[in-house]
Design a protein around this motif. Sequence first.
Motif, mmCIF file in Angstrom:
data_model
loop_
_atom_site.group_PDB
_atom_site.id
_atom_site.type_symbol
_atom_site.label_atom_id
_atom_site.label_comp_id
_atom_site.label_asym_id
_atom_site.label_seq_id
_atom_site.Cartn_x
_atom_site.Cartn_y
_atom_site.Cartn_z
ATOM 1 N N LEU A 106 0.829 -1.211 0.000
ATOM 2 C CA LEU A 106 0.000 0.000 0.000
ATOM 3 C C LEU A 106 0.864 1.263 0.000
ATOM 4 O O LEU A 106 0.557 2.246 -0.688
ATOM 5 N N LEU A 160 2.020 5.444 -2.270
ATOM 6 C CA LEU A 160 1.995 6.742 -1.593
ATOM 7 C C LEU A 160 2.559 7.825 -2.512
ATOM 8 O O LEU A 160 3.578 7.635 -3.164
ATOM 9 N N SER A 193 -1.484 12.020 -1.450
ATOM 10 C CA SER A 193 -2.145 11.015 -0.598
ATOM 11 C C SER A 193 -2.592 11.647 0.713
ATOM 12 O O SER A 193 -1.895 12.493 1.287
ATOM 13 N N TYR A 213 -5.009 9.978 6.146
ATOM 14 C CA TYR A 213 -5.744 8.779 6.543
ATOM 15 C C TYR A 213 -5.154 7.540 5.869
ATOM 16 O O TYR A 213 -5.135 6.461 6.453
ATOM 17 N N TYR A 214 -4.695 7.704 4.648
ATOM 18 C CA TYR A 214 -4.082 6.580 3.920
ATOM 19 C C TYR A 214 -2.831 6.102 4.646
ATOM 20 O O TYR A 214 -2.620 4.889 4.825
ATOM 21 N N CYS A 230 -1.998 2.460 6.677
ATOM 22 C CA CYS A 230 -0.774 1.694 6.414
ATOM 23 C C CYS A 230 0.009 1.444 7.705
ATOM 24 O O CYS A 230 0.524 0.342 7.931
#
Length: 454
Positions: free
Chosen positions: A334, A338, A342, A345-346, A350
Amino acid sequence: MQQRLLILSVCLIQFFCPFMGNSLNIAVPALSLEYATAPENITWVINVYMIATASFLLPATALANFFGYRNLYFSGCLLASAATFAVPLSPTFSVLLCARVMQGICLSLVFCSSMALLVDKIDKEKRATAIGLVVGAVYAGLSLSPLIAGVIADSLGWRSIFFVTVIGLFAAGVLVKKISKDEPNTHHFNLPKMSLCFLGIALILLSFSIASSHITALILVICGFTFLSIYLFFENKSKHPVFPIKLVMGNRTLTLALGASAFNYMSNFSISLLLALHMQFILGFSASHTGVFLVIQPAIMMVLSSCAGKIAKYMNAHISESVGMALIFTALTLLHFLHPESSLYYMVICQIIAGIGFGLFSAPNTTIVMSSVKREQLALASALQAITRTVGMACCMAILTTILNSYIDAPHDTKLYIRELSDALSFSFMISACIAIIGFAFCFAGLISHQKVK
């Protein structure tokens, strides 16, 4: 009472060492400014420490067997305190690197003897809980370091990080002073042989870090393998081997667990540093704000590791480390996607996945390693795990250093620099995900082997 003091002492060591190491990720801008060097060159501050530690662990094991676990641990704590105090006093970047080398050598004395001393002195029924607490202390250091280091770096300066660590290392030495001494396992110490071992590992790891300098790296790796081969030749013929090659290679459980540990750390050690670079140089966050954000992953790791004793009642150690490695691979995959746009929250998601994965992996892996050998081999098992862990970290930093040097040509503080840094980080996460697959293969092989034995 002695067992509690020992656990507290080892927990202090395992807290302050990752605290110091992870704090450097936050202090990259400050160090870059202080020593007038490019941010990507600061990776050498971490790199030389890892190389020195990994290279001296087997000689340190020989010293532990010669002097006794408790004596070497106590001496290591005091020597490491002095070396750590010297680091922030370094007037130039070169002197700083030399001080970090000495710090790595001194701490290797502690790393090879701490877990051996713990397993030797703690009652068997309390051992899993003790190991869980110690591993939890590692992640407590990782959890608090971004937050505390961010505040310290912004307010008191990066040097205070090392002064705080000195206090912790010295306190650990004072606590273990009251622990009863143990008998040495041998009265033999071969200095020439241990010197060959140290030089061989050091030159090989150093060659990985300067892979872009093809001729120099090739010369170093040839010399390194030559020294290491000579060491292994004499070690194989020795009546008192520090590294019993046939015995270790014949222990399938130990070999697979160590392999899993090496590739685990090789794949995910740089996550915090890469995210710190992304947040500070691409997104423009301050050190303190970056520190707050990077607390998430190690905090989860700390909680899960502290509950290792309870988790062990419901999940086999081999299954736990396999699931953990699979989750780490997922997080790294994931993170490969990036980019500057991004959302936070992403990155939070991760970090959560990686934290759960590493929390499920670490304590069970340590339990497998330390439970697979006899009492007289505890220092060896502890050192081997520290070696695989540190070599994994060193290789991770070597790969990262090579990628950053290959990708980045633009001057600092330019849009092109940010684009090149972003591409380098993305590629680094992809390579790490590929390495994590190999780590999972070792975990799965260990699980299959365990099921056959049962």
